[in-house]
Design an enzyme around this catalytic site. Structure first.
Site, PDB file in Angstrom:
ATOM      1  CD  GLU A  52      36.566 102.659  33.515  1.00  0.00           C
ATOM      2  OE1 GLU A  52      37.268 101.917  32.827  1.00  0.00           O
ATOM      3  OE2 GLU A  52      36.919 103.037  34.656  1.00  0.00           O
ATOM      4  CE  LYS A  64      37.656 101.459  37.485  1.00  0.00           C
ATOM      5  NZ  LYS A  64      38.559 102.262  36.756  1.00  0.00           N
ATOM      6  CD1 TRP A  93      52.437  94.628  42.394  1.00  0.00           C
ATOM      7  CD2 TRP A  93      53.155  93.948  40.398  1.00  0.00           C
ATOM      8  NE1 TRP A  93      51.345  94.167  41.696  1.00  0.00           N
ATOM      9  CE2 TRP A  93      51.755  93.743  40.464  1.00  0.00           C
ATOM     10  CE3 TRP A  93      53.808  93.588  39.227  1.00  0.00           C
ATOM     11  CZ2 TRP A  93      51.019  93.202  39.436  1.00  0.00           C
ATOM     12  CZ3 TRP A  93      53.076  93.045  38.189  1.00  0.00           C
ATOM     13  CH2 TRP A  93      51.690  92.856  38.298  1.00  0.00           C
ATOM     14  CG  HIS A 119      23.924  88.029  18.120  1.00  0.00           C
ATOM     15  ND1 HIS A 119      23.268  87.515  17.022  1.00  0.00           N
ATOM     16  CD2 HIS A 119      23.556  89.339  18.189  1.00  0.00           C
ATOM     17  CE1 HIS A 119      22.556  88.464  16.439  1.00  0.00           C
ATOM     18  NE2 HIS A 119      22.710  89.579  17.140  1.00  0.00           N
ATOM     19  CD  GLU A 158      40.344  98.488  38.458  1.00  0.00           C
ATOM     20  OE1 GLU A 158      41.547  98.259  38.363  1.00  0.00           O
ATOM     21  OE2 GLU A 158      39.809  99.509  37.982  1.00  0.00           O
ATOM     22  NE  ARG A 202      55.762 103.427  41.344  1.00  0.00           N
ATOM     23  CZ  ARG A 202      56.148 104.101  40.270  1.00  0.00           C
ATOM     24  NH1 ARG A 202      55.784 105.345  40.112  1.00  0.00           N
ATOM     25  NH2 ARG A 202      56.903 103.550  39.364  1.00  0.00           N
ATOM     26  CB  CYS A 245      59.088  98.002  41.665  1.00  0.00           C
ATOM     27  SG  CYS A 245      58.998  96.264  41.386  1.00  0.00           S
ATOM     28  CE  LYS A 295      46.332 105.449  39.853  1.00  0.00           C
ATOM     29  NZ  LYS A 295      44.924 105.303  39.448  1.00  0.00           N
ATOM     30  CG  ASN A 312      60.766 100.300  39.159  1.00  0.00           C
ATOM     31  OD1 ASN A 312      60.190  99.323  38.676  1.00  0.00           O
ATOM     32  ND2 ASN A 312      60.244 101.498  39.153  1.00  0.00           N
ATOM     33  N   GLY A 313      62.235  97.517  37.540  1.00  0.00           N
ATOM     34  CA  GLY A 313      62.379  97.172  36.121  1.00  0.00           C
ATOM     35  C   GLY A 313      62.613  95.686  35.969  1.00  0.00           C
TER      36      GLY A 313
HETATM   37  O1  M6R Z   1      48.413 105.083  33.837  1.00  0.00           O
HETATM   38  P1  M6R Z   1      47.600 104.535  32.713  1.00  0.00           P
HETATM   39  O2  M6R Z   1      46.399 105.335  32.425  1.00  0.00           O
HETATM   40  O3  M6R Z   1      48.431 104.328  31.460  1.00  0.00           O
HETATM   41  O4  M6R Z   1      47.155 103.103  33.195  1.00  0.00           O
HETATM   42  C1  M6R Z   1      46.421 102.253  32.369  1.00  0.00           C
HETATM   43  C2  M6R Z   1      45.772 101.127  33.137  1.00  0.00           C
HETATM   44  O5  M6R Z   1      46.751 100.350  33.777  1.00  0.00           O
HETATM   45  C3  M6R Z   1      44.786 101.637  34.179  1.00  0.00           C
HETATM   46  O6  M6R Z   1      43.805 102.462  33.616  1.00  0.00           O
HETATM   47  C4  M6R Z   1      44.111 100.442  34.883  1.00  0.00           C
HETATM   48  O7  M6R Z   1      43.269  99.779  33.991  1.00  0.00           O
HETATM   49  C5  M6R Z   1      43.341 100.907  36.131  1.00  0.00           C
HETATM   50  N1  M6R Z   1      43.625 100.031  37.222  1.00  0.00           N
HETATM   51  C6  M6R Z   1      41.890 100.861  35.970  1.00  0.00           C
HETATM   52  O8  M6R Z   1      41.217 101.275  37.108  1.00  0.00           O
END
Ligand code: M6R
Length: 590
Positions: free
Chosen positions: A467, A471, A71, A490, A474, A27, A2, A585, A97-98
């Site tokens: 990582e 990527k 959100w 294993h 997601e 976000r 949000c 985000k 927001n919260g």
């Molecule tokens: O803002 P931050 O680095 O603390 O965020 C952490 C994760 O939410 C962020 O890296 C998330 O995994 C991304 N969507 C990955 O692409």
């Protein structure tokens, strides 16, 4: 997650609020709404994108406005659950927001059987304000309600009986306020303020604000006035245009060589590292470093653990913040905590930081947003200078986090070598590869034909595999896992069948041969293998070959083809690349 924006003043509140909401889109959100005043109040809400909301707004100019991107946390994604919410008597409008944890108890105790139009905690807050305002002036009513809340809030309140004033409050969710002659703007992050303010202030927890068109005053929850000092907004730092690129993600992938060079300039004077000596001394006093982070930032931590142990010779552990917050391991001796967060707002990390501070342990935040909560609340912060990262999928922040922490590790070490040159070589190799990025799309079409995929590697390559897998999953929604290649036999190898895509990373002499044998194992069980290798380890059939760099720094380079693989896989599937489904985000709730 949000976002909120508010404006009151001589400017056009409609334009400023909508522009702010667009800038907060990154976000993540699933509905949006605005409340505007042009002599009378209007509320507009829509499910889905802000563009759809904009089309419904039938007025040109407003002197006061509040806006929200939601959100969903409490209640489904519906127009009714979108903000602003009105109080039961329609006097107050609220964007929030919260998460208010005790909203049900408060509703029962203070609102009795009053009907609700939404399923949200935020509507309860609006109605509580209305109920308390029956017996108190509005300022007092809002503060009394705030004192009852358990949870987090960044909230804006409009009183329809007083259109010359906007009220705001903040606890645990970010809120910044900005000012320019003739107007005040307030929002969840700096992006919402730029263009409407020259100076700004990041609000502290449990602050209540009374805003008019030419000024604002801060109070604690008892109503005592709080002093404040505004800082100048650095507009260049918030440049956020897509430029020639079709998506922010592709733009941000391409920015990585420039970001790395910017980091070199910011952190080196000739060959001397420019990091505060007092911070280095604090870290040198510790006997163990604990890295806390989430998602991609946690993956950067896994790479950086290696640097801190190799260069600084300090045992280093990496923790998932959401686990550490509620199930911490035994912390002994003299620990030092490094929090890595692109946004600096991740709620899981903030929960950890609160406990760390309570225990009296020293902390450092490594972040892209120097105005963020975690930057302000840790003892020290280091900025990664990546520039705004808008795409939900983090790319340039990952390489920048690794680069800055590599420099820190070097500054802590007794070793002396030309790190500046090594990093410049990585930037050069990144650029070389990005110039050939058109190779990636056909490979993606050829290899990523199944709903599952695997990344395999060893050592630092394995860290990058984690990582790379995040990527790909997601944004393309292909189920992908990263594995240590030696671990396949294993158990996981049972999943390999005809044409299962397996992507292998090879950048290190110590592990190259072992990863090759992992590749052979999966190949002989039918896998479709795609190898990403640095030049020295190249074999004839390898699809992607990268320039050689020092293997310790290779993760910043080998990750780049994996980011592009994810990008093109998502593009092939027609996905919303910059705003993948279900993701935000900045994850500001635990
Ligand atoms: O803002 P931050 O680095 O603390 O965020 C952490 C994760 O939410 C962020 O890296 C998330 O995994 C991304 N969507 C990955 O692409």
């Amino acid at each position: 997650m949000c976002g909120i924006v508010g404006y009151i003043g001589e400017g056009n509140a409609k334009e400023i609020v909508l522009r702010g909401l667009h800038r907060l889109e990154y976000r993540g959100y699933d509905s949006a709404g605005v409340g505007l005043y042009d002599g009378k109040y209007h509320v507009f809400k829509e499910k889905g994108r802000i563009d759809a909301l904009e089309k419904t707004i039938a007025l040109n100019k407003a002197s006061l406005g509040i806006g929200h991107t939601r959100w969903a946390t409490h209640g489904r994604v519906t127009k009714e659950n979108a903000h602003p919410h009105a109080s039961y008597d329609e006097r107050f409008l609220v964007v929030h927001n919260g998460v208010i944890d005790n909203y049900k108890t408060l509703a029962e105790r203070y609102l009795g059987g009053k009907a609700r139009k939404s399923e949200t905690d935020s509507e309860v807050f609006a109605s509580l304000v209305a109920s308390f305002a029956k017996d108190h002036p509005v300022d007092v009513a809002i503060r009394e309600v705030l004192k009852l809340l358990e949870g987090s809030y960044a909230v804006l309140v409009v009183d329809k009986e007083n259109p010359g004033t906007l009220y705001a409050a903040k606890h645990k969710s970010p809120l910044l306020i900005g000012k320019r002659n003739g107007g005040v703007v307030i929002g969840s992050d700096m992006m919402a303020l730029v263009g409407a303010a020259d100076n700004y202030l990041a609000l502290e927890d449990e602050t209540f604000v009374r805003i008019t068109s030419d000024n604002f005053s801060l109070y604690d929850l008892e109503g005592d006035i709080l002093p404040y000092r505004l800082q100048k907004i650095d507009i260049d730092a918030f440049e956020s245009d897509k430029g020639e690129f079709p998506h922010y993600m592709l733009k941000e992938i391409h920015e990585q060589p420039a970001v790395l060079r910017r980091i070199i300039t910011k952190y080196f004077d000739d060959s001397e590292v420019r990091i505060d000596q007092a911070l280095l001394q604090k870290i040198k006093m510790c006997d163990r470093i604990h890295i806390l982070a989430a998602g991609t930032s946690m993956h950067a931590g896994l790479v950086v653990k290696d640097m801190l142990e190799t260069f600084a010779l300090v045992p280093t552990e990496v923790h998932i913040a959401s686990e550490f917050a509620h199930h911490p391991p035994l912390i002994a001796g003299n620990p030092f905590f490094i929090l890595i967060s692109q946004s600096g707002e991740t709620a899981d990390l903030r929960a950890c930081l609160t406990d760390i501070k309570q225990e009296g342990h020293p902390s450092l935040t490594v972040t892209n947003v120097r105005t963020s909560t975690l930057a302000r609340e840790a003892d020290d912060y280091l900025e990664i200078h990546a520039g705004p990262e808008i795409a939900v999928a983090s790319t340039k922040a990952y390489t920048a986090q690794i680069a800055v922490l590599t420099i820190l590790a070097y500054a802590l070490s007794e070793q002396s070598f030309d790190l500046k040159r090594e990093l410049a070589e990585v930037a050069q190799a990144m650029e070389q590869f990005l110039d050939k990025q058109e190779k990636i799309r056909p490979l993606v079409k050829k290899y990523l034909t199944k709903p599952h995929a695997f990344y395999i590697g060893r050592g630092l390559d394995y860290a990058v595999c984690l990582e790379a897998a995040l990527k790909l999953k997601e944004i393309s929604y292909i189920h992908t896992e990263g594995f240590a290649s030696g671990e396949l036999k294993h158990g996981t190898i049972a999943l390999i069948e005809e044409n299962t895509p397996v992507i292998a990373l090879i950048s290190n002499a110590k592990t190259a041969a072992y990863t090759r044998s992992g590749i052979n194992e999966v190949k002989s069980r039918g896998a479709n293998t795609l190898v990403i290798a640095c030049e020295s380890f190249q074999e004839a059939e390898d699809a992607i070959v990268l320039d050689d760099v020092n293997p310790t720094f290779a993760p910043m380079l080998t990750v780049i083809p994996t980011q592009l693989i994810a990008y093109y896989a998502a593009l092939e599937r027609g996905n919303d690349i910059d705003k993948p489904r279900n993701l935000a985000k900045s994850v500001t709730v635990e």
